[in-house]
Design a protein around this motif. Structure first.
Motif, PDB file in Angstrom:
ATOM      1  N   GLY A 455       3.438  12.064  -1.770  1.00 27.06           N
ATOM      2  CA  GLY A 455       2.466  11.000  -2.197  1.00 27.06           C
ATOM      3  C   GLY A 455       1.173  10.893  -1.813  1.00 27.06           C
ATOM      4  O   GLY A 455       0.174  10.275  -2.448  1.00 27.06           O
ATOM      5  N   GLY A 456       0.364  11.964  -1.168  1.00 29.01           N
ATOM      6  CA  GLY A 456      -0.950  12.291  -0.856  1.00 29.01           C
ATOM      7  C   GLY A 456      -1.524  12.731  -2.128  1.00 29.01           C
ATOM      8  O   GLY A 456      -2.689  12.497  -2.258  1.00 29.01           O
ATOM      9  N   SER A 457      -0.493  13.134  -3.083  1.00 28.02           N
ATOM     10  CA  SER A 457      -1.339  13.732  -4.092  1.00 28.02           C
ATOM     11  C   SER A 457      -1.089  12.653  -5.347  1.00 28.02           C
ATOM     12  O   SER A 457      -1.393  12.879  -6.490  1.00 28.02           O
ATOM     13  CB  SER A 457      -0.732  15.110  -4.654  1.00 28.02           C
ATOM     14  OG  SER A 457       0.774  15.001  -4.981  1.00 28.02           O
ATOM     15  N   LEU A 458      -0.652  11.589  -5.007  1.00 21.40           N
ATOM     16  CA  LEU A 458      -0.592  10.345  -5.902  1.00 21.40           C
ATOM     17  C   LEU A 458      -1.262   9.389  -5.460  1.00 21.40           C
ATOM     18  O   LEU A 458      -0.645   8.263  -4.858  1.00 21.40           O
ATOM     19  CB  LEU A 458       0.932  10.156  -5.983  1.00 21.40           C
ATOM     20  CG  LEU A 458       1.827  11.362  -6.519  1.00 21.40           C
ATOM     21  CD1 LEU A 458       3.455  10.899  -6.273  1.00 21.40           C
ATOM     22  CD2 LEU A 458       1.736  11.611  -7.648  1.00 21.40           C
ATOM     23  N   PRO A 459      -2.635   9.206  -5.797  1.00 19.43           N
ATOM     24  CA  PRO A 459      -3.405   8.470  -4.676  1.00 19.43           C
ATOM     25  C   PRO A 459      -3.819   6.983  -5.818  1.00 19.43           C
ATOM     26  O   PRO A 459      -4.906   6.501  -5.930  1.00 19.43           O
ATOM     27  CB  PRO A 459      -4.812   9.072  -5.045  1.00 19.43           C
ATOM     28  CG  PRO A 459      -5.050  10.026  -5.900  1.00 19.43           C
ATOM     29  CD  PRO A 459      -3.358  10.335  -6.242  1.00 19.43           C
ATOM     30  N   TYR A 460      -2.354   6.187  -5.807  1.00 20.91           N
ATOM     31  CA  TYR A 460      -2.708   5.099  -6.498  1.00 20.91           C
ATOM     32  C   TYR A 460      -2.697   4.081  -5.393  1.00 20.91           C
ATOM     33  O   TYR A 460      -1.810   3.959  -4.545  1.00 20.91           O
ATOM     34  CB  TYR A 460      -1.549   4.910  -7.339  1.00 20.91           C
ATOM     35  CG  TYR A 460      -1.421   3.580  -8.372  1.00 20.91           C
ATOM     36  CD1 TYR A 460      -2.758   3.005  -8.650  1.00 20.91           C
ATOM     37  CD2 TYR A 460      -0.230   3.010  -8.677  1.00 20.91           C
ATOM     38  CE1 TYR A 460      -2.690   2.055  -9.508  1.00 20.91           C
ATOM     39  CE2 TYR A 460      -0.343   2.101  -9.409  1.00 20.91           C
ATOM     40  CZ  TYR A 460      -1.475   1.391  -9.978  1.00 20.91           C
ATOM     41  OH  TYR A 460      -1.636   0.217 -10.717  1.00 20.91           O
ATOM     42  N   SER A 461      -3.592   3.143  -5.372  1.00 20.27           N
ATOM     43  CA  SER A 461      -4.007   2.422  -4.145  1.00 20.27           C
ATOM     44  C   SER A 461      -3.452   1.073  -4.396  1.00 20.27           C
ATOM     45  O   SER A 461      -3.220   0.634  -5.493  1.00 20.27           O
ATOM     46  CB  SER A 461      -5.417   2.299  -3.924  1.00 20.27           C
ATOM     47  OG  SER A 461      -6.328   1.888  -4.830  1.00 20.27           O
ATOM     48  N   ILE A 462      -3.163   0.233  -3.382  1.00 18.35           N
ATOM     49  CA  ILE A 462      -2.760  -0.993  -3.479  1.00 18.35           C
ATOM     50  C   ILE A 462      -3.550  -2.105  -3.956  1.00 18.35           C
ATOM     51  O   ILE A 462      -3.162  -2.817  -4.813  1.00 18.35           O
ATOM     52  CB  ILE A 462      -2.244  -1.565  -1.983  1.00 18.35           C
ATOM     53  CG1 ILE A 462      -1.503  -2.827  -2.057  1.00 18.35           C
ATOM     54  CG2 ILE A 462      -3.496  -1.478  -0.877  1.00 18.35           C
ATOM     55  CD1 ILE A 462      -0.244  -2.793  -2.737  1.00 18.35           C
ATOM     56  N   GLN A 463      -5.175  -1.925  -3.523  1.00 20.40           N
ATOM     57  CA  GLN A 463      -6.068  -2.791  -4.110  1.00 20.40           C
ATOM     58  C   GLN A 463      -6.082  -2.768  -5.761  1.00 20.40           C
ATOM     59  O   GLN A 463      -6.403  -3.557  -6.455  1.00 20.40           O
ATOM     60  CB  GLN A 463      -7.511  -2.562  -3.534  1.00 20.40           C
ATOM     61  CG  GLN A 463      -8.173  -1.323  -3.679  1.00 20.40           C
ATOM     62  CD  GLN A 463      -7.470  -0.201  -2.889  1.00 20.40           C
ATOM     63  OE1 GLN A 463      -6.527   0.001  -2.192  1.00 20.40           O
ATOM     64  NE2 GLN A 463      -8.484   0.826  -2.606  1.00 20.40           N
ATOM     65  N   THR A 464      -5.905  -1.398  -6.393  1.00 22.80           N
ATOM     66  CA  THR A 464      -5.671  -1.305  -7.763  1.00 22.80           C
ATOM     67  C   THR A 464      -4.742  -1.779  -8.312  1.00 22.80           C
ATOM     68  O   THR A 464      -4.601  -2.386  -9.259  1.00 22.80           O
ATOM     69  CB  THR A 464      -6.014   0.310  -8.108  1.00 22.80           C
ATOM     70  OG1 THR A 464      -7.336   0.771  -7.465  1.00 22.80           O
ATOM     71  CG2 THR A 464      -6.007   0.584  -9.643  1.00 22.80           C
ATOM     72  N   ALA A 465      -3.626  -1.370  -7.686  1.00 26.96           N
ATOM     73  CA  ALA A 465      -2.144  -1.912  -8.183  1.00 26.96           C
ATOM     74  C   ALA A 465      -2.040  -3.520  -8.250  1.00 26.96           C
ATOM     75  O   ALA A 465      -1.472  -4.069  -9.186  1.00 26.96           O
ATOM     76  CB  ALA A 465      -1.137  -1.430  -7.306  1.00 26.96           C
ATOM     77  N   GLU A 466      -2.609  -4.217  -7.212  1.00 28.42           N
ATOM     78  CA  GLU A 466      -2.306  -5.483  -7.233  1.00 28.42           C
ATOM     79  C   GLU A 466      -3.159  -6.147  -8.323  1.00 28.42           C
ATOM     80  O   GLU A 466      -2.871  -7.198  -8.860  1.00 28.42           O
ATOM     81  CB  GLU A 466      -2.915  -6.091  -5.725  1.00 28.42           C
ATOM     82  CG  GLU A 466      -2.181  -5.935  -4.716  1.00 28.42           C
ATOM     83  CD  GLU A 466      -2.313  -6.640  -3.478  1.00 28.42           C
ATOM     84  OE1 GLU A 466      -1.616  -7.280  -3.131  1.00 28.42           O
ATOM     85  OE2 GLU A 466      -3.497  -6.339  -3.214  1.00 28.42           O
ATOM     86  N   LYS A 467      -4.268  -5.489  -8.888  1.00 28.93           N
ATOM     87  CA  LYS A 467      -5.121  -6.057  -9.691  1.00 28.93           C
ATOM     88  C   LYS A 467      -4.390  -6.086 -11.242  1.00 28.93           C
ATOM     89  O   LYS A 467      -4.966  -6.476 -12.448  1.00 28.93           O
ATOM     90  CB  LYS A 467      -6.489  -5.663  -9.922  1.00 28.93           C
ATOM     91  CG  LYS A 467      -7.208  -5.980  -8.570  1.00 28.93           C
ATOM     92  CD  LYS A 467      -8.766  -5.285  -8.606  1.00 28.93           C
ATOM     93  CE  LYS A 467      -9.214  -5.713  -7.380  1.00 28.93           C
ATOM     94  NZ  LYS A 467     -10.940  -5.115  -7.208  1.00 28.93           N
TER      95      LYS A 467
END
Length: 606
Positions: A455-467
């Motif tokens: 998952g280190g090469s899948l850098p989707y972050s929680i702050q972006t996902a929540e928005k």
């Protein structure tokens, strides 16, 4: 910044952009380290995203799974349930309330394995650390090439008119590596007698890269084209300094949150020139157990002196490649522009789709980003009856901020581009051209060859996902049984337009561009201007360039010559499988502690 909420407690950065799409910090972060003094042991030698650093740390110092309710957890794993694997963004009735989730998390005993020496010490970790040794496994070169002598030539020249390949994956059945390539294959003397090369990329491990060249080529001139700035740039220069044959070219990034994300090789031989467009960073991890895509050009011969030929292809590949290199406005690339001018690229049958940073108006809007793709699909894709029913499939490894709802970019300007088929294409209406987005779920990552560190090469972050929780309704699981690689996490990025029964495709694109406005561009000034932040590059396969109306989908990627030559080797399964009610997209910067991965570890990124 530490936060606590419905998804547990986590530490995040303050950017809205995905890690892969924001500039690397001037001072490499030490937030992932037990203490700054152990930085050499816990961080990779190369600069990279916070997500990659977290994965590197967890490979060296895994957090072993231990739970008071291990038996019931094992039972859940066996049944394939993701009920307590991590976060959620839906409100289904069968999910635990926040209080219950917190109590369940408190049962987990977080046991981080210690005793790791610095990678430079080349020492194995203490007994009891079941993760890979700090240096030996993470850095040592242990690959074999795909074949010898005539075997490679047969693979390249027979039964593959598209010259589209996947990378070799360690730990899978040999038949699923048949016809796959490692970087050592690409740089092999079997491909030609190398004179010099240029490597365009986002992330470089210089020492590792040099070892991928055959010994006889390791002192040949190498140009590294990168986007590093300030201290990260100084770090890269320091890594390259021991090698007198390496020179560096910095790509200009004048717009915030832009990156040099292009992945291309220019290989000049005594026998000619080859262009390689691919999706892998120049680091070991990207060529080990990940699914990556590669397009290899033919060997382009030098234009004989006095011959009056442009060396241009029907796809205008030569002019477009020169235009892309010219956009860097960098003196070190002029030599390569001249080299390309001197070679005959007329055998190329793909189109180049590039992004370069800038704000483009008028006719320049069609030169780059998704407007470049739209122009090619409008002018060269075959018009298809009932085209509005043909789905759109996109697959990627990183996601940027796309707006408050689908109408802001994804299902407006970007979908209009992807839905274009010929000159008569109308803008997609509501409910037509179904959109399938393939992005690995938590379960995909957990059960992968690498386990959670994939998952280190899948850098989707929680702050972006929540928005943008609206986006996740489009998500489909990563599945690649056709290529035997469902457990090799994808870093490849592809976009395509399959028929409603998924037996044919109208076009296929392999590219470095993830699902982001930074990569593809976004309209400004009421549609009069296209703004792009990053450098990206891909190649577009259109049936018309192969004398066809459409490509048949090859049932098995590595099935050899059993299907017609016009069958396209799509690297993921079609039709895609929609997320189930308990599937969640992988988010890199929150913990997953409710079930172990394939190595018996949990994911605690900080």
């Amino acid at each position: 910044m530490s936060q606590e909420g419905n998804y547990g407690k986590w530490t995040i950065s303050s950017s809205d952009e995905s890690e892969e799409e924001k500039p690397k910090p001037d001072n490499p972060s030490t937030s992932l380290l037990p203490c700054a003094g152990q930085r050499a042991a816990y961080e990779p030698r190369y600069t990279c995203s916070e997500a990659r650093k977290a994965a590197h740390r967890r490979k060296i110092s895994p957090v072993k799974f231990s739970n008071a309710d291990a038996a019931s957890d094992a039972k859940r794993q066996k049944s394939g349930s993701q009920e307590e694997l991590g976060w959620c963004l839906s409100s289904s009735d069968d999910e635990l309330p926040p209080e219950a989730q917190q109590k369940a998390a408190e049962k987990v005993v977080v046991k981080e394995e210690k005793g790791v020496s610095s990678p430079k010490d080349n020492a194995a970790p203490r007994a009891g650390n079941h993760g890979p040794p700090a240096h030996h496994v993470l850095e040592e070169d242990e690959y074999e090439t795909s074949g010898e002598g005539q075997d490679i030539w047969d693979m390249l020249d027979k039964g593959n008119p598209f010259q589209f390949y996947l990378t070799r994956v360690s730990g899978i059945k040999a038949k699923y590596n048949s016809g796959a390539l490692h970087i050592k294959d690409i740089l092999s003397p079997l491909f030609g007698t190398l004179v010099s090369s240029a490597q365009f990329n986002y992330c470089f491990d210089v020492d590792w890269l040099i070892k991928q060249y055959p010994p006889e080529f390791r002192r040949k001139p190498i140009l590294l084209v990168h986007g590093e700035k300030r201290e990260a740039k100084a770090h890269l220069h320091a890594e390259a300094k021991p090698y007198e044959n390496i020179s560096l070219c910095q790509a200009k990034l004048d717009i915030a949150f832009g990156t040099h994300h292009t992945k291309m090789m220019l290989l000049l031989y005594e026998e000619g020139l080859r262009v390689v467009v691919h999706t892998a960073n120049l680091i070991r991890a990207d060529w080990h157990q990940k699914t990556q895509g590669i397009w290899l050009s033919p060997l382009y011969p030098r234009i004989a002196h006095g011959t009056h030929t442009s060396g241009e292809s029907a796809t205008h590949f030569k002019a477009d490649l020169i235009s892309y290199l010219t956009a860097y406005n960098a003196a070190p690339l002029q030599e390569w522009i001249d080299i390309i001018q001197d070679h005959d690229l007329s055998e190329t049958n793909v189109y180049l789709v590039g992004s370069t940073p800038g704000r483009f108006q008028g006719g320049q809007k069609d030169d780059w980003g998704h407007f470049r793709l739209r122009k090619l699909l409008r002018e060269h894709a075959a018009s298809t009856p009932s085209a509005e029913a043909w789905p759109i499939v996109g697959q990627f490894s990183s996601i940027g901020s796309l707006g408050a709802d689908a109408s802001k970019w994804l299902c407006s300007e970007f979908k209009e581009t992807l839905a274009t088929l010929g000159r008569d294409t109308r803008a997609p209406g509501k409910g037509v051209a179904p959109l399938h987005l393939i992005y690995p779920s938590v379960e995909n990552v957990r059960t992968s060859l690498e386990g959670y560190p994939a998952g280190g090469s899948l850098p989707y972050s929680i702050q972006t996902a929540e928005k943008q929780s609206w986006l996740h309704s489009y998500f489909h699981k990563w599945s690649a049984e056709t290529s035997g690689r469902s457990n090799a996490m994808p870093h490849i990025k592809t976009y395509m337009r399959p028929s409603p029964d998924f037996s044919r495709i109208a076009w296929f694109l392999v590219t470095s561009a993830n699902l982001s406005k930074a990569a593809w561009g976004a309209l400004e000034k009421n549609g009069a201007q296209l703004m792009i932040r990053s450098y990206e590059l891909g190649v577009l396969f259109l049936p018309s360039a192969f004398g066809l109306d459409s490509f048949r989908v090859k049932p098995r990627f590595f099935s050899g010559g059993q299907e017609p030559a016009a069958s396209f080797p799509v690297p993921c399964d079609l039709p895609p499988e929609l997320y189930g009610s308990k599937d969640r997209p992988w988010i890199w910067n929150i913990p997953y502690t409710k079930a172990p991965d394939t190595h018996g570890n949990m994911w605690v990124p900080t």
